[in-house]
Write a protein that holds these residues in place. Structure first.
Motif, PDB file in Angstrom:
ATOM      1  N   SER A  60     105.242  29.754  71.665  1.00 27.18           N
ATOM      2  CA  SER A  60     104.182  30.099  71.859  1.00 27.18           C
ATOM      3  C   SER A  60     102.884  28.526  72.313  1.00 27.18           C
ATOM      4  CB  SER A  60     103.470  30.380  70.422  1.00 27.18           C
ATOM      5  OG  SER A  60     103.146  30.017  69.519  1.00 27.18           O
ATOM      6  N   CYS A  61     102.183  28.741  72.690  1.00 35.36           N
ATOM      7  CA  CYS A  61     101.007  27.766  72.720  1.00 35.36           C
ATOM      8  C   CYS A  61     100.090  27.332  72.956  1.00 35.36           C
ATOM      9  CB  CYS A  61     101.318  27.939  74.924  1.00 35.36           C
ATOM     10  SG  CYS A  61     100.069  29.564  75.195  1.00 35.36           S
ATOM     11  N   ASN A 120      96.000  27.853  71.876  1.00 31.58           N
ATOM     12  CA  ASN A 120      95.218  28.629  71.702  1.00 31.58           C
ATOM     13  C   ASN A 120      93.764  27.796  72.872  1.00 31.58           C
ATOM     14  OD1 ASN A 120      93.604  28.280  69.992  1.00 31.58           O
ATOM     15  ND2 ASN A 120      94.178  29.346  69.271  1.00 31.58           N
ATOM     16  N   PRO A 121      92.927  27.955  72.882  1.00 24.21           N
ATOM     17  CA  PRO A 121      91.700  27.456  73.776  1.00 24.21           C
ATOM     18  C   PRO A 121      91.138  27.012  72.621  1.00 24.21           C
ATOM     19  CG  PRO A 121      91.215  29.756  74.436  1.00 24.21           C
ATOM     20  CD  PRO A 121      92.907  29.776  73.608  1.00 24.21           C
ATOM     21  N   ASP A 122      91.238  27.422  71.235  1.00 21.71           N
ATOM     22  CA  ASP A 122      90.205  26.498  70.454  1.00 21.71           C
ATOM     23  C   ASP A 122      91.306  25.266  70.291  1.00 21.71           C
ATOM     24  OD1 ASP A 122      88.311  27.831  69.783  1.00 21.71           O
ATOM     25  OD2 ASP A 122      89.210  29.246  68.007  1.00 21.71           O
ATOM     26  N   ASP A 123      92.873  25.059  70.198  1.00 19.16           N
ATOM     27  CA  ASP A 123      93.686  23.818  69.550  1.00 19.16           C
ATOM     28  C   ASP A 123      93.650  23.042  71.355  1.00 19.16           C
ATOM     29  OD1 ASP A 123      94.562  25.340  67.815  1.00 19.16           O
ATOM     30  OD2 ASP A 123      96.431  26.696  69.067  1.00 19.16           O
ATOM     31  N   SER A 141      99.430  28.384  78.274  1.00 20.00           N
ATOM     32  CA  SER A 141      99.133  26.416  77.729  1.00 20.00           C
ATOM     33  C   SER A 141      98.414  26.467  78.985  1.00 20.00           C
ATOM     34  CB  SER A 141     100.165  26.153  78.293  1.00 20.00           C
ATOM     35  OG  SER A 141      99.687  24.383  76.996  1.00 20.00           O
ATOM     36  N   ALA A 167      94.847  28.897  78.785  1.00 20.61           N
ATOM     37  CA  ALA A 167      93.918  28.259  77.847  1.00 20.61           C
ATOM     38  C   ALA A 167      93.151  26.730  78.043  1.00 20.61           C
ATOM     39  CB  ALA A 167      94.920  28.362  76.299  1.00 20.61           C
TER      40      ALA A 167
END
Ligand code: X90
Length: 278
Positions: free
Chosen positions: A61-62, A64-67, A90, A93
């Motif tokens: 899993s890639c 997310n925008p928060d990451d 990715s 995101a």
């Protein structure tokens, strides 16, 4: 606050940079037993060995925008390099993160770069960004130049198994089957649209290395930089390095160990080669 920062996802295999502020957003490798975070603490050897024994389902899993926003941190000008958007969320995101970030901080800018590739080619792009930043160029100028640069880099892969790629829908099962045959190695490359393109099926290491050298010559390597990333296959990486030295004496070759995400998909013995087309 830093004036410039480079940010990438962990498919780049880059954990630190020497001369420019840097951060990465890790992807994850997931089995029904365990989750591996692809960061500096990941024991890649252990993960690869565990995966060889493990018979159940596995996936990735890639960020997310928060990451991504977390990885952006506090910087005026951010260059964000992602794994190919054709095979991973990715990139999408990162674009969402850019929009949110620029709205939160109207005076800051993010340039998102779709590598259309992975590992060693991302590494080339990151190195070039570092160089351009140290040249004290402006944000817009670097954006433009890096997009030009990306047209002149490429990526090959040599795989003994494509099981994880096929099980996760990144190549067709038919294509993957060829790589599963004993002793067969598949040579392929990152296509223009950022997915896997098969070039050759070879029996034995010598043949596949010869095919790689032929493709490197045909597709433009002369004196450029080459990164040879491998998943516990140093022997073959060294042979490739020596062959490149022989055929392209002016090229600059560096070998390194792939990190978690690339190791998961390239699998044990796999090699990924990024190069400059000049
Ligand atoms: O979003 C995610 O979960 C990550 C998905 C990544 C899928 C593909 C990774 C490929 C890694 C395999 C050989 C090189 C292929 C290059 C194609 C552009 C390495």
């Amino acid at each position: 606050m830093e004036k410039f920062k480079i940010v990438a996802d962990s498919a780049s295999d880059v954990l630190t940079l020497e001369k420019v502020s840097y951060a990465y957003a890790p992807l994850k490798i997931i089995t029904s037993e365990k989750e591996y975070l692809d960061d500096k603490n990941l024991d890649v050897r252990k993960m690869v060995d565990n995966l060889l024994e493990y018979k159940g389902k596995s996936s990735t899993s890639c960020p997310n925008p928060d990451d991504w926003i977390q990885a952006f941190g506090d910087a005026e000008n951010i260059f964000c390099v992602t794994i190919t958007g054709t095979l991973s969320g990715s990139h999408n995101a990162a674009n969402l993160a850019k929009n949110i970030y620029e709205e939160m901080y109207p005076e800051r800018k993010v340039c998102v770069i779709n590598s259309l590739s992975t590992g060693p080619e991302m590494k080339l792009i990151i190195d070039k960004l570092q160089y351009l930043i140290l040249q004290e160029k402006e944000f817009d100028e670097i954006c433009e130049e890096i997009n030009e640069y990306c047209k002149n880099t490429g990526l090959f892969f040599i795989l003994e198994s494509m099981k994880n790629l096929a099980n996760n829908g990144r190549v067709s099962p038919l294509v993957a089957k060829a790589a599963g045959l004993l002793g067969i190695r598949v040579l392929g490359m990152a296509s223009e649209i950022g997915d896997l393109q098969m070039l050759d099926k070879c029996r034995g290491r010598e043949k596949v290395v010869a095919a790689l050298i032929r493709e490197l010559a045909e597709r433009g390597l002369k004196k450029g930089k080459v990164f040879v990333g491998h998943c516990f296959n140093e022997d073959t990486a060294v042979i490739i390095k020596e062959k490149i030295r022989e055929v392209f004496p002016e090229a600059k070759v560096e070998i390194y160990n792939l990190r978690g995400l690339c190791s998961f998909y390239a699998e044990k013995g796999g090699l990924i080669i990024g190069y400059e087309k000049f």
